[in-house]
Design a protein around this motif. Structure first.
Motif, PDB file in Angstrom:
ATOM      1  N   SER A 119       0.832  -1.207   0.000  1.00 12.01           N
ATOM      2  CA  SER A 119       0.000   0.000   0.000  1.00 12.01           C
ATOM      3  C   SER A 119       0.864   1.253   0.000  1.00 12.01           C
ATOM      4  O   SER A 119       0.521   2.250  -0.648  1.00 12.01           O
ATOM      5  CB  SER A 119      -0.953  -0.003   1.199  1.00 12.01           C
ATOM      6  OG  SER A 119      -0.251  -0.195   2.403  1.00 12.01           O
ATOM      7  N   SER A 120       1.997   1.233   0.697  1.00 12.96           N
ATOM      8  CA  SER A 120       2.849   2.424   0.759  1.00 12.96           C
ATOM      9  C   SER A 120       3.422   2.742  -0.614  1.00 12.96           C
ATOM     10  O   SER A 120       3.387   3.884  -1.074  1.00 12.96           O
ATOM     11  CB  SER A 120       3.990   2.209   1.766  1.00 12.96           C
ATOM     12  OG  SER A 120       3.469   1.904   3.042  1.00 12.96           O
ATOM     13  N   ARG A 121       3.924   1.718  -1.285  1.00 14.66           N
ATOM     14  CA  ARG A 121       4.506   1.936  -2.616  1.00 14.66           C
ATOM     15  C   ARG A 121       3.448   2.347  -3.625  1.00 14.66           C
ATOM     16  O   ARG A 121       3.668   3.214  -4.461  1.00 14.66           O
ATOM     17  CB  ARG A 121       5.193   0.660  -3.097  1.00 14.66           C
ATOM     18  CG  ARG A 121       6.492   0.379  -2.390  1.00 14.66           C
ATOM     19  CD  ARG A 121       7.002  -0.983  -2.787  1.00 14.66           C
ATOM     20  NE  ARG A 121       8.415  -1.124  -2.497  1.00 14.66           N
ATOM     21  CZ  ARG A 121       9.075  -2.276  -2.596  1.00 14.66           C
ATOM     22  NH1 ARG A 121       8.446  -3.363  -2.971  1.00 14.66           N
ATOM     23  NH2 ARG A 121      10.358  -2.333  -2.319  1.00 14.66           N
ATOM     24  N   LEU A 122       2.294   1.705  -3.555  1.00 14.07           N
ATOM     25  CA  LEU A 122       1.236   1.999  -4.528  1.00 14.07           C
ATOM     26  C   LEU A 122       0.774   3.450  -4.396  1.00 14.07           C
ATOM     27  O   LEU A 122       0.734   4.195  -5.379  1.00 14.07           O
ATOM     28  CB  LEU A 122       0.044   1.057  -4.307  1.00 14.07           C
ATOM     29  CG  LEU A 122      -1.132   1.289  -5.261  1.00 14.07           C
ATOM     30  CD1 LEU A 122      -0.775   0.810  -6.672  1.00 14.07           C
ATOM     31  CD2 LEU A 122      -2.393   0.572  -4.777  1.00 14.07           C
ATOM     32  N   LEU A 123       0.438   3.862  -3.190  1.00 13.41           N
ATOM     33  CA  LEU A 123      -0.145   5.193  -3.038  1.00 13.41           C
ATOM     34  C   LEU A 123       0.908   6.291  -3.179  1.00 13.41           C
ATOM     35  O   LEU A 123       0.586   7.399  -3.615  1.00 13.41           O
ATOM     36  CB  LEU A 123      -0.885   5.312  -1.703  1.00 13.41           C
ATOM     37  CG  LEU A 123      -2.115   4.398  -1.576  1.00 13.41           C
ATOM     38  CD1 LEU A 123      -2.923   4.731  -0.325  1.00 13.41           C
ATOM     39  CD2 LEU A 123      -3.024   4.486  -2.792  1.00 13.41           C
ATOM     40  N   LEU A 124       2.141   5.989  -2.824  1.00 22.15           N
ATOM     41  CA  LEU A 124       3.182   7.013  -2.963  1.00 22.15           C
ATOM     42  C   LEU A 124       3.842   6.972  -4.344  1.00 22.15           C
ATOM     43  O   LEU A 124       4.663   7.839  -4.657  1.00 22.15           O
ATOM     44  CB  LEU A 124       4.242   6.857  -1.868  1.00 22.15           C
ATOM     45  CG  LEU A 124       3.762   7.243  -0.461  1.00 22.15           C
ATOM     46  CD1 LEU A 124       4.830   6.923   0.586  1.00 22.15           C
ATOM     47  CD2 LEU A 124       3.388   8.722  -0.388  1.00 22.15           C
ATOM     48  N   GLY A 125       3.510   5.971  -5.142  1.00 26.98           N
ATOM     49  CA  GLY A 125       4.044   5.901  -6.499  1.00 26.98           C
ATOM     50  C   GLY A 125       5.554   5.752  -6.519  1.00 26.98           C
ATOM     51  O   GLY A 125       6.250   6.415  -7.285  1.00 26.98           O
ATOM     52  N   THR A 126       6.054   4.860  -5.687  1.00 24.84           N
ATOM     53  CA  THR A 126       7.494   4.670  -5.579  1.00 24.84           C
ATOM     54  C   THR A 126       7.804   3.184  -5.439  1.00 24.84           C
ATOM     55  O   THR A 126       6.920   2.400  -5.055  1.00 24.84           O
ATOM     56  CB  THR A 126       8.058   5.424  -4.355  1.00 24.84           C
ATOM     57  OG1 THR A 126       9.465   5.162  -4.239  1.00 24.84           O
ATOM     58  CG2 THR A 126       7.391   4.991  -3.063  1.00 24.84           C
ATOM     59  N   ASP A 127       9.047   2.798  -5.739  1.00 28.49           N
ATOM     60  CA  ASP A 127       9.434   1.415  -5.450  1.00 28.49           C
ATOM     61  C   ASP A 127      10.383   1.341  -4.258  1.00 28.49           C
ATOM     62  O   ASP A 127      11.005   0.312  -3.998  1.00 28.49           O
ATOM     63  CB  ASP A 127      10.037   0.726  -6.685  1.00 28.49           C
ATOM     64  CG  ASP A 127      11.254   1.461  -7.230  1.00 28.49           C
ATOM     65  OD1 ASP A 127      11.636   2.494  -6.639  1.00 28.49           O
ATOM     66  OD2 ASP A 127      11.822   1.000  -8.243  1.00 28.49           O
ATOM     67  N   VAL A 128      10.485   2.445  -3.531  1.00 30.78           N
ATOM     68  CA  VAL A 128      11.283   2.446  -2.291  1.00 30.78           C
ATOM     69  C   VAL A 128      10.570   1.568  -1.260  1.00 30.78           C
ATOM     70  O   VAL A 128       9.336   1.567  -1.179  1.00 30.78           O
ATOM     71  CB  VAL A 128      11.440   3.894  -1.757  1.00 30.78           C
ATOM     72  CG1 VAL A 128      12.169   3.900  -0.425  1.00 30.78           C
ATOM     73  CG2 VAL A 128      12.182   4.748  -2.778  1.00 30.78           C
ATOM     74  N   GLY A 129      11.324   0.834  -0.484  1.00 29.49           N
ATOM     75  CA  GLY A 129      10.742  -0.093   0.490  1.00 29.49           C
ATOM     76  C   GLY A 129      10.240   0.617   1.749  1.00 29.49           C
ATOM     77  O   GLY A 129      10.634   1.751   2.050  1.00 29.49           O
ATOM     78  N   ILE A 130       9.397  -0.081   2.483  1.00 27.47           N
ATOM     79  CA  ILE A 130       8.742   0.520   3.644  1.00 27.47           C
ATOM     80  C   ILE A 130       9.744   0.925   4.745  1.00 27.47           C
ATOM     81  O   ILE A 130       9.533   1.933   5.433  1.00 27.47           O
ATOM     82  CB  ILE A 130       7.653  -0.430   4.215  1.00 27.47           C
ATOM     83  CG1 ILE A 130       6.890   0.232   5.363  1.00 27.47           C
ATOM     84  CG2 ILE A 130       8.237  -1.760   4.657  1.00 27.47           C
ATOM     85  CD1 ILE A 130       6.153   1.482   4.987  1.00 27.47           C
ATOM     86  N   THR A 131      10.840   0.205   4.877  1.00 31.31           N
ATOM     87  CA  THR A 131      11.766   0.564   5.950  1.00 31.31           C
ATOM     88  C   THR A 131      12.413   1.928   5.686  1.00 31.31           C
ATOM     89  O   THR A 131      12.787   2.630   6.622  1.00 31.31           O
ATOM     90  CB  THR A 131      12.864  -0.504   6.150  1.00 31.31           C
ATOM     91  OG1 THR A 131      13.478  -0.754   4.894  1.00 31.31           O
ATOM     92  CG2 THR A 131      12.297  -1.788   6.717  1.00 31.31           C
ATOM     93  N   LYS A 132      12.521   2.295   4.396  1.00 29.59           N
ATOM     94  CA  LYS A 132      13.042   3.624   4.050  1.00 29.59           C
ATOM     95  C   LYS A 132      11.932   4.674   4.074  1.00 29.59           C
ATOM     96  O   LYS A 132      12.161   5.843   4.389  1.00 29.59           O
ATOM     97  CB  LYS A 132      13.661   3.595   2.645  1.00 29.59           C
ATOM     98  CG  LYS A 132      14.895   2.723   2.519  1.00 29.59           C
ATOM     99  CD  LYS A 132      16.141   3.558   2.698  1.00 29.59           C
ATOM    100  CE  LYS A 132      17.412   2.742   2.598  1.00 29.59           C
ATOM    101  NZ  LYS A 132      17.606   2.166   1.262  1.00 29.59           N
ATOM    102  N   LEU A 133      10.733   4.269   3.686  1.00 27.84           N
ATOM    103  CA  LEU A 133       9.625   5.231   3.585  1.00 27.84           C
ATOM    104  C   LEU A 133       9.095   5.655   4.957  1.00 27.84           C
ATOM    105  O   LEU A 133       8.701   6.801   5.157  1.00 27.84           O
ATOM    106  CB  LEU A 133       8.466   4.632   2.767  1.00 27.84           C
ATOM    107  CG  LEU A 133       8.696   4.455   1.268  1.00 27.84           C
ATOM    108  CD1 LEU A 133       7.535   3.680   0.653  1.00 27.84           C
ATOM    109  CD2 LEU A 133       8.857   5.808   0.576  1.00 27.84           C
ATOM    110  N   ARG A 134       9.057   4.707   5.892  1.00 32.01           N
ATOM    111  CA  ARG A 134       8.415   4.997   7.177  1.00 32.01           C
ATOM    112  C   ARG A 134       9.279   6.002   7.972  1.00 32.01           C
ATOM    113  O   ARG A 134      10.441   6.245   7.650  1.00 32.01           O
ATOM    114  CB  ARG A 134       8.159   3.728   7.983  1.00 32.01           C
ATOM    115  CG  ARG A 134       9.409   2.981   8.437  1.00 32.01           C
ATOM    116  CD  ARG A 134       9.177   2.269   9.763  1.00 32.01           C
ATOM    117  NE  ARG A 134       8.830   3.209  10.827  1.00 32.01           N
ATOM    118  CZ  ARG A 134       9.739   3.904  11.526  1.00 32.01           C
ATOM    119  NH1 ARG A 134      11.026   3.778  11.276  1.00 32.01           N
ATOM    120  NH2 ARG A 134       9.323   4.751  12.461  1.00 32.01           N
TER     121      ARG A 134
END
Ligand code: SF4
Length: 204
Positions: free
Chosen positions: A132-147
């Motif tokens: 869900s994080s990648r889809l809505l943010l339009g990125t392929d960065v992983g959740i550990t980097k995004l959070r």
């Protein structure tokens, strides 16, 4: 942010339509479509990955161990119950053997989620895990980097966090990280100031 009555009607129609969806192969193995649950006028929305076996059986999202953890952390860190939020998933039908949803399945299901977000118009969307994080943010960065940050998502603030299933596996640090993310979401809900990041600026 109250949802106008016409939005409530549109939300019901959307749900009825989604419950009959056969737009991807996941329709073949499901018991039922798990559209979502909670308050369609909620200020807080959670978006997970997809239904598991128990969710498929009950027709409700996050009803297993992951859901119990989400309920507990929501109560402890935000003082909220799931009835006061709305919970949905990236794909509404259970992938066989709990495999990851495939890109074409996510793409087929995406309009349902986007319409849910549009009609609920929450102040905060908390994405649970990578999908869900990648889809809505339009990125392929992983959740550990995004959070650990908050992002602008249209008129909404998006706060990515770990999937509760990963927290159950990951132990103390994962739990502490998810708690911190929920506190960040609560700060936004209460009108507090948080820095908003552009997802394109987060390095892989
Ligand atoms: Fe339709 Fe989504 Fe279910 Fe696929 S997963 S059949 S797109 S509701």
């Amino acid at each position: 942010m109250a949802t106008p009555p016409e939005n409530a009607r549109a939300f019901e129609l959307l749900r009825d339509e989604a419950l009959a969806c056969t737009a991807c192969r996941l329709s073949e193995g499901r018991t039922q479509v798990v559209f979502g649950m909670g308050d369609p006028a909620a200020e807080l929305m959670f978006v997970g990955e997809g239904p598991g076996a128990e969710e498929d059986r009950q027709g409700l999202p996050f009803v297993g161990r992951s859901g119990k953890l989400l309920d507990r952390l929501m109560a402890e860190e935000m003082g909220l119950t799931r009835e006061s939020a709305y919970i949905a998933n990236v794909v509404k039908c259970r992938p066989p053997d709990n495999r990851d949803p495939k890109p074409d399945e996510i793409a087929a299901c995406r309009p349902w989620l986007e319409r849910q977000v549009e009609l609920i118009a929450p102040r905060v969307v908390v994405t649970l895990g990578n999908f869900s994080s990648r889809l809505l943010l339009g990125t392929d960065v992983g959740i550990t980097k995004l959070r650990g940050r908050a992002y602008r998502y249209g008129d909404t603030v998006l706060v990515p966090t770990l999937h509760p299933a990963a927290v159950l596996r990951g132990g103390g640090t994962a739990m502490a990280n998810m708690r911190a993310d929920l506190v960040r979401a609560k700060t936004v809900l209460q009108g507090g100031v948080v820095d908003l990041t552009d997802a394109g600026m987060v390095a892989r």
